[in-house]
Design a protein around this motif. Structure first.
Motif, PDB file in Angstrom:
ATOM      1  N   ALA A   1      71.969  19.062  34.227  1.00  0.00           N
ATOM      2  CA  ALA A   1      72.087  20.402  34.806  1.00  0.00           C
ATOM      3  C   ALA A   1      71.022  21.323  34.226  1.00  0.00           C
ATOM      4  O   ALA A   1      70.504  21.092  33.130  1.00  0.00           O
ATOM      5  N   ARG A   2      70.699  22.369  34.989  1.00  0.00           N
ATOM      6  CA  ARG A   2      69.730  23.371  34.521  1.00  0.00           C
ATOM      7  C   ARG A   2      70.109  24.731  35.095  1.00  0.00           C
ATOM      8  O   ARG A   2      70.578  24.844  36.238  1.00  0.00           O
ATOM      9  N   VAL A   3      69.904  25.756  34.302  1.00  0.00           N
ATOM     10  CA  VAL A   3      70.146  27.120  34.760  1.00  0.00           C
ATOM     11  C   VAL A   3      68.962  27.561  35.607  1.00  0.00           C
ATOM     12  O   VAL A   3      67.823  27.587  35.131  1.00  0.00           O
ATOM     13  N   GLU A   4      69.222  27.889  36.868  1.00  0.00           N
ATOM     14  CA  GLU A   4      68.171  28.350  37.769  1.00  0.00           C
ATOM     15  C   GLU A   4      67.901  29.843  37.597  1.00  0.00           C
ATOM     16  O   GLU A   4      66.754  30.293  37.651  1.00  0.00           O
ATOM     17  N   ARG A   5      68.965  30.595  37.395  1.00  0.00           N
ATOM     18  CA  ARG A   5      68.807  32.033  37.170  1.00  0.00           C
ATOM     19  C   ARG A   5      70.058  32.576  36.512  1.00  0.00           C
ATOM     20  O   ARG A   5      71.184  32.216  36.897  1.00  0.00           O
ATOM     21  N   ALA A   6      69.885  33.420  35.526  1.00  0.00           N
ATOM     22  CA  ALA A   6      71.004  34.094  34.875  1.00  0.00           C
ATOM     23  C   ALA A   6      70.793  35.600  34.994  1.00  0.00           C
ATOM     24  O   ALA A   6      69.942  36.172  34.305  1.00  0.00           O
ATOM     25  N   GLY A   7      71.522  36.231  35.890  1.00  0.00           N
ATOM     26  CA  GLY A   7      71.418  37.674  36.075  1.00  0.00           C
ATOM     27  C   GLY A   7      72.424  38.409  35.219  1.00  0.00           C
ATOM     28  O   GLY A   7      73.076  37.842  34.341  1.00  0.00           O
ATOM     29  N   ARG A   8      72.573  39.711  35.473  1.00  0.00           N
ATOM     30  CA  ARG A   8      73.501  40.507  34.679  1.00  0.00           C
ATOM     31  C   ARG A   8      74.950  40.104  34.912  1.00  0.00           C
ATOM     32  O   ARG A   8      75.784  40.200  34.010  1.00  0.00           O
ATOM     33  N   ASN A   9      75.250  39.632  36.139  1.00  0.00           N
ATOM     34  CA  ASN A   9      76.638  39.341  36.455  1.00  0.00           C
ATOM     35  C   ASN A   9      76.850  37.956  37.064  1.00  0.00           C
ATOM     36  O   ASN A   9      77.985  37.509  37.176  1.00  0.00           O
ATOM     37  N   ALA A  10      75.779  37.289  37.471  1.00  0.00           N
ATOM     38  CA  ALA A  10      75.911  35.987  38.124  1.00  0.00           C
ATOM     39  C   ALA A  10      74.892  35.000  37.565  1.00  0.00           C
ATOM     40  O   ALA A  10      73.781  35.380  37.196  1.00  0.00           O
ATOM     41  N   THR A  11      75.300  33.732  37.527  1.00  0.00           N
ATOM     42  CA  THR A  11      74.443  32.650  37.030  1.00  0.00           C
ATOM     43  C   THR A  11      74.440  31.516  38.043  1.00  0.00           C
ATOM     44  O   THR A  11      75.507  31.095  38.514  1.00  0.00           O
TER      45      THR A  11
ATOM     46  N   VAL B   1      83.589  42.360  39.769  1.00  0.00           N
ATOM     47  CA  VAL B   1      82.979  43.682  39.909  1.00  0.00           C
ATOM     48  C   VAL B   1      83.954  44.577  40.677  1.00  0.00           C
ATOM     49  O   VAL B   1      84.806  44.096  41.430  1.00  0.00           O
ATOM     50  N   GLU B   2      83.836  45.877  40.489  1.00  0.00           N
ATOM     51  CA  GLU B   2      84.699  46.818  41.197  1.00  0.00           C
ATOM     52  C   GLU B   2      84.395  46.808  42.694  1.00  0.00           C
ATOM     53  O   GLU B   2      83.234  46.759  43.108  1.00  0.00           O
ATOM     54  N   SER B   3      85.439  46.829  43.518  1.00  0.00           N
ATOM     55  CA  SER B   3      85.270  46.815  44.964  1.00  0.00           C
ATOM     56  C   SER B   3      86.444  47.519  45.624  1.00  0.00           C
ATOM     57  O   SER B   3      87.583  47.434  45.159  1.00  0.00           O
ATOM     58  N   THR B   4      86.166  48.197  46.729  1.00  0.00           N
ATOM     59  CA  THR B   4      87.221  48.859  47.495  1.00  0.00           C
ATOM     60  C   THR B   4      87.755  47.973  48.617  1.00  0.00           C
ATOM     61  O   THR B   4      88.712  48.347  49.299  1.00  0.00           O
ATOM     62  N   LEU B   5      87.137  46.805  48.818  1.00  0.00           N
ATOM     63  CA  LEU B   5      87.536  45.912  49.908  1.00  0.00           C
ATOM     64  C   LEU B   5      88.523  44.873  49.404  1.00  0.00           C
ATOM     65  O   LEU B   5      88.283  44.204  48.397  1.00  0.00           O
ATOM     66  N   HIS B   6      89.636  44.727  50.121  1.00  0.00           N
ATOM     67  CA  HIS B   6      90.672  43.759  49.752  1.00  0.00           C
ATOM     68  C   HIS B   6      91.090  43.001  51.012  1.00  0.00           C
ATOM     69  O   HIS B   6      91.783  43.548  51.871  1.00  0.00           O
ATOM     70  N   LEU B   7      90.668  41.751  51.126  1.00  0.00           N
ATOM     71  CA  LEU B   7      90.933  40.931  52.311  1.00  0.00           C
ATOM     72  C   LEU B   7      91.203  39.508  51.871  1.00  0.00           C
ATOM     73  O   LEU B   7      90.425  38.927  51.110  1.00  0.00           O
ATOM     74  N   ASN B   8      92.321  38.935  52.321  1.00  0.00           N
ATOM     75  CA  ASN B   8      92.658  37.562  51.951  1.00  0.00           C
ATOM     76  C   ASN B   8      93.524  36.974  53.053  1.00  0.00           C
ATOM     77  O   ASN B   8      94.751  36.909  52.934  1.00  0.00           O
ATOM     78  N   GLU B   9      92.895  36.549  54.129  1.00  0.00           N
ATOM     79  CA  GLU B   9      93.604  36.046  55.303  1.00  0.00           C
ATOM     80  C   GLU B   9      93.510  34.527  55.364  1.00  0.00           C
ATOM     81  O   GLU B   9      92.695  33.960  56.079  1.00  0.00           O
TER      82      GLU B   9
END
Length: 262
Positions: A75-85, A109-117
């Motif tokens: 395995a290899r890390v392709e990109r490590a950002g502030r919140n996602a890898t 992360v904070e979000s105002t959208l809530h959907l789980n259908e």
């Protein structure tokens, strides 16, 4: 019988992965069962990502050639950002590259959208009332040796391109919960199998999964798996997949392309 955690514990470790022999008890035909290869890839990604790696949220798997015998998982890390890898993994066998995977690990992360259908099947058979599947000479070795399965839908008057089962690992002790879930997530047959006129070889080509929970949990190891075939032409099938926990909460959504050899 060698469980998955025991296999990982005995692997030869590298800085960027490990090597091990694939037991035939984990086979599906002449290759390792797809969930086994996918879980190997995830374990290598977690090893390279380290303890600070965020939860897995999405993955893509490509089954290119048989995974059997002695394999190396790197395995290899392709990109490590502030919140996602993003981490890429390869499985190599005697004849070279056999399997690839791409993972996205992401923190909340904070979000105002809530959907789980993701509603449960309407005619679902409760776990306590579900009958065990019948083991036949066509049942893959990995199912016979490593899984418990029960039918989660009643018999239909006519065959439908759908399979839904309660599934759990016979031995999931010592496994990371996400590795355990990926290991189990491809355990049921393709959804089109009930409407096929004969038993023929099948092989997954691509598999995409999205995690609907960063920390999926269930009671007593049981998960509900469903695969619904919505396309089959000229040897190719497409299917939608879903997994719920024992409380009926959706934990994974997926899609697969499958080769049908007949």
């Amino acid at each position: 019988m060698t469980g998955f955690a025991q296999l990982l514990g005995g692997a030869q470790l590298f800085a960027n992965g490990f090597a091990l022999d694939v037991p035939e008890t984990w086979h599906q035909g002449r290759t390792a069962y797809g969930g086994f290869s996918s879980a190997l890839a995830l374990a290598a990604a977690q090893q390279v990502g380290g303890k600070s790696l965020p939860p897995l949220r999405s993955a893509q798997f490509a089954m290119m050639a048989p995974v059997n015998g002695l394999v190396e998982v790197r395995a290899r890390v392709e990109r490590a950002g502030r919140n996602a890898t993003w981490i890429a993994t390869e499985i190599l066998g005697e004849k070279g590259l056999a399997f690839t995977a791409n993972f996205v690990f992401m923190g909340a992360v904070e979000s105002t959208l809530h959907l789980n259908e993701r509603p449960l099947p309407r005619d679902l058979v409760a776990l306590e009332n579900a009958a065990p599947i019948t083991i036949t000479r066509h049942t893959p070795a990995f199912v016979t040796n490593h899984f418990e399965m029960r039918h989660a839908l009643p018999a239909h008057d006519s065959p439908q391109p759908e399979i839904c089962r309660w599934v759990r690992l016979a031995d999931g002790q010592g496994l990371d919960p996400m590795v355990s879930l990926v290991l189990l997530a491809d355990a049921i047959p393709p959804g089109v199998m009930p409407v096929m006129s004969s038993i023929v070889p099948v092989s997954t080509m691509h598999w995409q999964v999205n995690l609907l929970s960063p920390s999926p949990v269930t009671d007593n190891g049981w998960w509900l798996l469903r695969s619904v075939g919505d396309y089959a032409e000229k040897g190719c099938s497409s299917q939608r997949m879903a997994i719920w926990n024992s409380d009926g909460l959706p934990v994974m959504a997926g899609m697969q392309s499958i080769a049908l050899f007949g």
